[in-house]
Design a protein around this motif. Structure first.
Motif, PDB file in Angstrom:
ATOM      1  N   ILE A 111       5.422   7.521  -0.095  1.00 31.43           N
ATOM      2  CA  ILE A 111       4.429   7.375  -1.145  1.00 31.43           C
ATOM      3  C   ILE A 111       3.193   6.761  -0.494  1.00 31.43           C
ATOM      4  O   ILE A 111       3.264   5.666   0.065  1.00 31.43           O
ATOM      5  CB  ILE A 111       4.921   6.475  -2.291  1.00 31.43           C
ATOM      6  CG1 ILE A 111       6.243   6.988  -2.856  1.00 31.43           C
ATOM      7  CG2 ILE A 111       3.877   6.397  -3.400  1.00 31.43           C
ATOM      8  CD1 ILE A 111       6.855   6.078  -3.914  1.00 31.43           C
ATOM      9  N   THR A 112       2.073   7.450  -0.585  1.00 33.47           N
ATOM     10  CA  THR A 112       0.846   6.963   0.045  1.00 33.47           C
ATOM     11  C   THR A 112       0.194   5.878  -0.826  1.00 33.47           C
ATOM     12  O   THR A 112       0.569   5.703  -1.998  1.00 33.47           O
ATOM     13  CB  THR A 112      -0.157   8.095   0.248  1.00 33.47           C
ATOM     14  OG1 THR A 112      -0.660   8.496  -1.033  1.00 33.47           O
ATOM     15  CG2 THR A 112       0.480   9.296   0.940  1.00 33.47           C
ATOM     16  N   PRO A 113      -0.778   5.165  -0.280  1.00 32.02           N
ATOM     17  CA  PRO A 113      -1.453   4.138  -1.081  1.00 32.02           C
ATOM     18  C   PRO A 113      -2.091   4.668  -2.363  1.00 32.02           C
ATOM     19  O   PRO A 113      -2.266   3.907  -3.326  1.00 32.02           O
ATOM     20  CB  PRO A 113      -2.509   3.589  -0.116  1.00 32.02           C
ATOM     21  CG  PRO A 113      -1.909   3.781   1.232  1.00 32.02           C
ATOM     22  CD  PRO A 113      -1.170   5.088   1.139  1.00 32.02           C
ATOM     23  N   VAL A 114      -2.430   5.952  -2.400  1.00 30.62           N
ATOM     24  CA  VAL A 114      -3.032   6.504  -3.619  1.00 30.62           C
ATOM     25  C   VAL A 114      -1.974   7.149  -4.520  1.00 30.62           C
ATOM     26  O   VAL A 114      -2.322   7.753  -5.528  1.00 30.62           O
ATOM     27  CB  VAL A 114      -4.148   7.520  -3.289  1.00 30.62           C
ATOM     28  CG1 VAL A 114      -5.288   6.811  -2.573  1.00 30.62           C
ATOM     29  CG2 VAL A 114      -3.615   8.686  -2.488  1.00 30.62           C
TER      30      VAL A 114
ATOM     31  N   TYR B  71       0.833  -1.190   0.000  1.00 32.66           N
ATOM     32  CA  TYR B  71       0.000   0.000   0.000  1.00 32.66           C
ATOM     33  C   TYR B  71       0.878   1.255   0.000  1.00 32.66           C
ATOM     34  O   TYR B  71       0.938   1.989  -0.959  1.00 32.66           O
ATOM     35  CB  TYR B  71      -0.930   0.003   1.218  1.00 32.66           C
ATOM     36  CG  TYR B  71      -1.991  -1.065   1.182  1.00 32.66           C
ATOM     37  CD1 TYR B  71      -2.765  -1.348   2.314  1.00 32.66           C
ATOM     38  CD2 TYR B  71      -2.246  -1.816   0.047  1.00 32.66           C
ATOM     39  CE1 TYR B  71      -3.746  -2.322   2.290  1.00 32.66           C
ATOM     40  CE2 TYR B  71      -3.218  -2.800   0.015  1.00 32.66           C
ATOM     41  CZ  TYR B  71      -3.966  -3.030   1.141  1.00 32.66           C
ATOM     42  OH  TYR B  71      -4.941  -4.013   1.125  1.00 32.66           O
ATOM     43  N   GLY B  72       1.539   1.505   1.100  1.00 34.50           N
ATOM     44  CA  GLY B  72       2.371   2.695   1.222  1.00 34.50           C
ATOM     45  C   GLY B  72       3.819   2.339   1.505  1.00 34.50           C
ATOM     46  O   GLY B  72       4.116   1.271   2.047  1.00 34.50           O
TER      47      GLY B  72
END
Length: 117
Positions: A51-54, A32-33
Motif C-alpha cells: 500500500i503506497t503512501p497515497v 506512509y507505506g
C-alpha cells in the motif's frame, strides 16, 4: 523507535486460508507505506503486496485475486485465500514512515507460512 511484531503464520493445507498481521508500535510516528514480502528457501525476497503512501495497492501477479492487503491504524494485514504449495515462504512486513527524529523503514521479524497436505 518503531517496532513491528508479526503474527499469523502456520501450516495450512492447499486451498486453505491464513491471515497475517503486522503491528507497529512506538511513540509519535506516522506510517506512509506498508508492504508484505516473502522469501522461499534458495530464492530472493519478493514483493507480495503493498500500500503506497497515497493508498494505491499493488499485488504480485502470482497472488492477485487470492491475497488482500489492508491496514487499520497501525496494523497491516495480509489475508490469504486459496493457498498453494508455492506460497510456502517466510513472510515479512515492511513499514516506512516518519518519527519526530526522522524517517524510518523497518522490517518485521518474519512469519513462516507452509502450505502442504
Amino acid at each position: 523507535q518503531v517496532q513491528l511484531v508479526e503474527s499469523g503464520g502456520g501450516l495450512v493445507q492447499p486451498g486453505g486460508s491464513l491471515r497475517l498481521s503486522c503491528a507497529a508500535s512506538g511513540s509519535a510516528f506516522s506510517i506512509y507505506g506498508t508492504g508484505w514480502y516473502r522469501q522461499a528457501p534458495g530464492k530472493q525476497r519478493e514483493l507480495v503486496a503493498l500500500i503506497t503512501p497515497v493508498g494505491s495497492i499493488t499485488y504480485a501477479d502470482s497472488v492477485k485475486g487470492r491475497f488482500t492487503i489492508s491496514r487499520e491504524k497501525n496494523t497491516v494485514y495480509l489475508q490469504m485465500y486459496s493457498l498453494k504449495p508455492e506460497d510456502t515462504a517466510a513472510y515479512y512486513c515492511n513499514v516506512n514512515g516518519m518519527t519526530t527524529t526522522g524517517p524510518f523503514n523497518i522490517w518485521g521479524q518474519g512469519t513462516q507460512v507452509t502450505v502442504s497436505s
